[in-house]
Write a protein that holds these residues in place. Structure first.
Motif, PDB file in Angstrom:
ATOM      1  N   ASP A   1      13.782 -19.228 -11.122  1.00  0.00           N
ATOM      2  CA  ASP A   1      13.091 -17.898 -11.539  1.00  0.00           C
ATOM      3  C   ASP A   1      11.817 -17.802 -10.703  1.00  0.00           C
ATOM      4  N   GLU A   2      11.905 -16.808  -9.905  1.00  0.00           N
ATOM      5  CA  GLU A   2      10.521 -16.464  -8.947  1.00  0.00           C
ATOM      6  C   GLU A   2       9.203 -16.354  -9.751  1.00  0.00           C
ATOM      7  N   THR A   3       9.459 -15.948 -10.958  1.00  0.00           N
ATOM      8  CA  THR A   3       8.115 -16.000 -11.829  1.00  0.00           C
ATOM      9  C   THR A   3       7.971 -17.021 -12.875  1.00  0.00           C
ATOM     10  N   THR A   4       8.420 -18.258 -12.428  1.00  0.00           N
ATOM     11  CA  THR A   4       8.407 -19.494 -13.154  1.00  0.00           C
ATOM     12  C   THR A   4       7.078 -19.706 -13.359  1.00  0.00           C
ATOM     13  N   GLU A   5       6.476 -20.501 -14.612  1.00  0.00           N
ATOM     14  CA  GLU A   5       5.285 -21.017 -14.797  1.00  0.00           C
ATOM     15  C   GLU A   5       5.020 -22.483 -14.744  1.00  0.00           C
ATOM     16  N   ASN A   6       6.393 -23.158 -14.102  1.00  0.00           N
ATOM     17  CA  ASN A   6       6.549 -24.288 -14.096  1.00  0.00           C
ATOM     18  C   ASN A   6       5.777 -24.924 -12.610  1.00  0.00           C
ATOM     19  N   GLU A   7       4.771 -25.745 -12.736  1.00  0.00           N
ATOM     20  CA  GLU A   7       3.879 -26.033 -11.592  1.00  0.00           C
ATOM     21  C   GLU A   7       4.683 -26.655 -10.504  1.00  0.00           C
ATOM     22  N   ALA A   8       5.490 -27.528 -10.737  1.00  0.00           N
ATOM     23  CA  ALA A   8       6.326 -28.262  -9.596  1.00  0.00           C
ATOM     24  C   ALA A   8       7.324 -27.272  -8.905  1.00  0.00           C
TER      25      ALA A   8
ATOM     26  N   LYS B   1       6.512 -23.970  -8.957  1.00  0.00           N
ATOM     27  CA  LYS B   1       5.887 -23.108  -8.110  1.00  0.00           C
ATOM     28  C   LYS B   1       5.506 -23.602  -6.814  1.00  0.00           C
ATOM     29  N   GLN B   2       5.323 -24.881  -6.846  1.00  0.00           N
ATOM     30  CA  GLN B   2       4.833 -25.676  -5.511  1.00  0.00           C
ATOM     31  C   GLN B   2       5.869 -25.567  -4.671  1.00  0.00           C
ATOM     32  N   ILE B   3       7.007 -25.718  -4.910  1.00  0.00           N
ATOM     33  CA  ILE B   3       8.206 -25.793  -4.157  1.00  0.00           C
ATOM     34  C   ILE B   3       8.356 -24.342  -3.512  1.00  0.00           C
ATOM     35  N   LEU B   4       8.390 -23.389  -4.422  1.00  0.00           N
ATOM     36  CA  LEU B   4       8.616 -21.961  -4.082  1.00  0.00           C
ATOM     37  C   LEU B   4       7.400 -21.410  -3.036  1.00  0.00           C
ATOM     38  N   ASN B   5       6.151 -22.030  -3.147  1.00  0.00           N
ATOM     39  CA  ASN B   5       5.135 -21.765  -2.094  1.00  0.00           C
ATOM     40  C   ASN B   5       5.426 -22.429  -0.878  1.00  0.00           C
ATOM     41  N   LYS B   6       5.907 -23.445  -0.847  1.00  0.00           N
ATOM     42  CA  LYS B   6       6.209 -24.271   0.285  1.00  0.00           C
ATOM     43  C   LYS B   6       7.348 -23.366   1.139  1.00  0.00           C
TER      44      LYS B   6
ATOM     45  N   TYR C   1       9.875 -14.006  14.520  1.00  0.00           N
ATOM     46  CA  TYR C   1      10.136 -12.406  14.375  1.00  0.00           C
ATOM     47  C   TYR C   1      11.596 -12.467  13.551  1.00  0.00           C
ATOM     48  N   LEU C   2      11.502 -13.063  12.244  1.00  0.00           N
ATOM     49  CA  LEU C   2      12.832 -13.065  11.643  1.00  0.00           C
ATOM     50  C   LEU C   2      13.020 -12.151  10.717  1.00  0.00           C
ATOM     51  N   GLY C   3      12.133 -11.595  10.516  1.00  0.00           N
ATOM     52  CA  GLY C   3      12.197 -10.438   9.050  1.00  0.00           C
ATOM     53  C   GLY C   3      12.652 -10.958   7.685  1.00  0.00           C
ATOM     54  N   ILE C   4      12.199 -12.178   7.668  1.00  0.00           N
ATOM     55  CA  ILE C   4      12.605 -12.673   6.217  1.00  0.00           C
ATOM     56  C   ILE C   4      11.841 -12.118   5.012  1.00  0.00           C
ATOM     57  N   VAL C   5      12.420 -11.311   4.008  1.00  0.00           N
ATOM     58  CA  VAL C   5      11.807 -10.524   3.126  1.00  0.00           C
ATOM     59  C   VAL C   5      11.804 -11.361   1.878  1.00  0.00           C
ATOM     60  N   GLY C   6      12.485 -12.336   1.711  1.00  0.00           N
ATOM     61  CA  GLY C   6      12.521 -13.025   0.229  1.00  0.00           C
ATOM     62  C   GLY C   6      13.375 -14.192   0.203  1.00  0.00           C
ATOM     63  N   SER C   7      13.698 -14.800  -0.761  1.00  0.00           N
ATOM     64  CA  SER C   7      14.533 -15.996  -0.823  1.00  0.00           C
ATOM     65  C   SER C   7      15.235 -16.042  -2.219  1.00  0.00           C
ATOM     66  N   GLU C   8      16.286 -16.720  -2.466  1.00  0.00           N
ATOM     67  CA  GLU C   8      16.803 -16.997  -3.598  1.00  0.00           C
ATOM     68  C   GLU C   8      17.173 -18.572  -3.562  1.00  0.00           C
ATOM     69  N   PHE C   9      16.803 -19.642  -4.617  1.00  0.00           N
ATOM     70  CA  PHE C   9      17.121 -20.734  -4.524  1.00  0.00           C
ATOM     71  C   PHE C   9      17.679 -21.215  -5.995  1.00  0.00           C
ATOM     72  N   HIS C  10      18.763 -22.188  -5.819  1.00  0.00           N
ATOM     73  CA  HIS C  10      19.002 -22.703  -7.286  1.00  0.00           C
ATOM     74  C   HIS C  10      19.010 -24.301  -7.004  1.00  0.00           C
ATOM     75  N   TYR C  11      18.848 -24.994  -8.133  1.00  0.00           N
ATOM     76  CA  TYR C  11      19.174 -26.421  -8.328  1.00  0.00           C
ATOM     77  C   TYR C  11      20.500 -26.803  -8.278  1.00  0.00           C
ATOM     78  N   ALA C  12      21.194 -27.668  -7.654  1.00  0.00           N
ATOM     79  CA  ALA C  12      22.280 -28.187  -7.773  1.00  0.00           C
ATOM     80  C   ALA C  12      22.480 -29.696  -7.924  1.00  0.00           C
ATOM     81  N   CYS C  13      23.584 -29.938  -8.750  1.00  0.00           N
ATOM     82  CA  CYS C  13      23.899 -31.128  -9.189  1.00  0.00           C
ATOM     83  C   CYS C  13      25.404 -31.243  -9.006  1.00  0.00           C
ATOM     84  N   TYR C  14      25.604 -32.408  -8.158  1.00  0.00           N
ATOM     85  CA  TYR C  14      27.020 -33.058  -8.222  1.00  0.00           C
ATOM     86  C   TYR C  14      27.101 -34.145  -8.820  1.00  0.00           C
ATOM     87  N   GLY C  15      27.915 -34.252  -9.968  1.00  0.00           N
ATOM     88  CA  GLY C  15      28.197 -35.420 -10.652  1.00  0.00           C
ATOM     89  C   GLY C  15      29.191 -36.462  -9.945  1.00  0.00           C
TER      90      GLY C  15
END
Ligand code: OGA
Ligand code: NI
Length: 203
Positions: free
Chosen positions: A73-80, A82-87, A100-114
């Motif tokens: 969630d881009e609006t996360t209050e979780n410090e870790a 936030k730090q990753i999203l800032n990076k 000059y790539l014109g990146i306007v945003g991002s979408e990220f998920h955690y992924a777990c492969y058992g």
């Protein structure tokens, strides 16, 4: 100590030269520990869901991919987080100002492969996901062994000849490539394999 800028340059030069960029220590050890804890907390709360696939594929999902995911969630209050999203934002800004790539945003998920899970060969972007310019994967596996499997395999072409490159999903490593171009797969993992996966988006 390698500077942030040197890391970005390493990624860019890799993409320009080979079609993919790798940075072994994109995250510092403490950043890996912090985000892994947030990952595990959310996983243990049962918030992850089986990942989906495009509606056009007639195979069942479990034949194609077995990871479980949770979108950040881009609006996360979780410090870790936030730090990753800032990076990631800092990397995007650098890519925009130098390439000059014109990146306007991002979408990220955690992924777990058992254990026993994989993701068959695929591309990350088709017409339906036009906004996905670059795929970015950041691994969080702190004591990963060769025997744990779970390698990322990418298939770049050089002068029309396809190559196979095997990448260990070791902690702190970032891999980046053009989402519409590069086919890749995740080999069967024999341990719990954790990553942050996402896309840098254009309009
Ligand atoms: C994906 C993917 C690769 C990896 O989620 O689309 O290809 O190494 N992930 O986790
Ligand atoms: Ni993929």
């Amino acid at each position: 100590m390698i500077t942030e800028e040197a890391k970005y340059e390493q990624i860019i030069q890799g993409i320009l030269a080979n079609g993919y960029g790798i940075c072994d220590n994109f995250l510092e050890a403490t950043e890996v520990i912090n985000i892994s804890k947030s990952f595990s907390d959310r996983f243990n709360l049962g918030n992850f869901q089986p990942a989906g696939i495009g509606k056009t594929d007639s195979r069942s999902i479990s034949e194609i991919r077995g990871d479980q995911i949770l979108w950040l969630d881009e609006t996360t209050e979780n410090e870790a987080e936030k730090q990753i999203l800032n990076k990631i934002k800092a990397l995007s800004n650098y890519l925009n100002s130098t390439c000059y790539l014109g990146i306007v945003g991002s979408e990220f998920h955690y992924a777990c492969y058992g254990p026993g899970k994989f993701y068959k060969r695929h591309k990350d972007a088709f017409q339906s996901q036009k906004g996905r310019l670059l795929s970015v994967i950041i691994y969080l596996n702190q004591h990963w062994q060769e025997a744990d499997g779970g390698k990322l395999v990418i298939f770049p072409s050089e002068k029309g000849i396809e190559k196979e490159i095997f990448i260990e999903p070791t902690a702190g490593k970032l891999v980046c490539f053009e989402s519409e171009k590069l086919e890749h797969e995740v080999q069967v993992s024999f341990a719990k394999r954790m990553s942050l996966t996402g896309w840098l988006l254009t309009k």
